[in-house]
Scaffold this motif. Structure first.
Motif, short mmCIF file in Angstrom:
data_model
loop_
_atom_site.label_atom_id
_atom_site.label_comp_id
_atom_site.label_asym_id
_atom_site.label_seq_id
_atom_site.Cartn_x
_atom_site.Cartn_y
_atom_site.Cartn_z
N UNK A 35 0.84 -1.20 0.00
CA UNK A 35 0.00 0.00 0.00
C UNK A 35 0.88 1.26 0.00
N UNK A 36 1.96 1.22 0.74
CA UNK A 36 2.90 2.35 0.75
C UNK A 36 3.45 2.61 -0.65
N UNK A 37 3.76 1.56 -1.38
CA UNK A 37 4.26 1.73 -2.75
C UNK A 37 3.20 2.34 -3.65
N UNK A 38 1.94 1.98 -3.43
CA UNK A 38 0.86 2.61 -4.21
C UNK A 38 0.78 4.09 -3.87
N UNK A 39 0.84 4.40 -2.58
CA UNK A 39 0.69 5.79 -2.12
C UNK A 39 1.83 6.68 -2.59
N UNK A 40 2.99 6.12 -2.81
CA UNK A 40 4.13 6.90 -3.27
C UNK A 40 4.33 6.77 -4.78
N UNK A 41 3.39 6.11 -5.44
CA UNK A 41 3.41 5.94 -6.90
C UNK A 41 4.63 5.18 -7.40
N UNK A 42 5.22 4.33 -6.56
CA UNK A 42 6.33 3.49 -7.03
C UNK A 42 5.80 2.33 -7.85
N UNK A 43 4.63 1.83 -7.51
CA UNK A 43 3.92 0.81 -8.31
C UNK A 43 2.45 1.18 -8.29
N UNK A 44 1.69 0.60 -9.20
CA UNK A 44 0.27 0.91 -9.31
C UNK A 44 -0.57 -0.33 -9.04
#
Length: 68
Positions: A35-44
């Motif tokens: 979820x953190x990666x989604x929130x930082x736009x590192x992955x979708x």
């Protein structure tokens, strides 16, 4: 595939709804790191997950995606 381009507004919509990434991870049964990666736009997230997020946050999928 990673990108520096912001493609989603998940973090902003969470804030607008007084929710956290930790809360979202728990609701979706996902790892908090994901979820953190989604929130930082590192992955979708995939479309099905975006639909779940929109439902949980009582919003439309279009509010979770940045229009370009």
């Amino acid at each position: 595939m990673e990108t520096n381009q912001k493609l989603n507004r998940i973090k902003l919509v969470l804030i607008e709804n007084g929710r956290t990434g930790k809360w979202l991870a728990k609701q979706l049964g996902r790892n908090q790191t994901t979820v953190s990666k989604w929130c930082t736009n590192r992955v979708q997230p995939d479309l099905a997950t975006l639909r779940q997020i929109a439902t949980l946050l009582n919003t439309k999928i279009t509010q979770l995606i940045i229009n370009q």
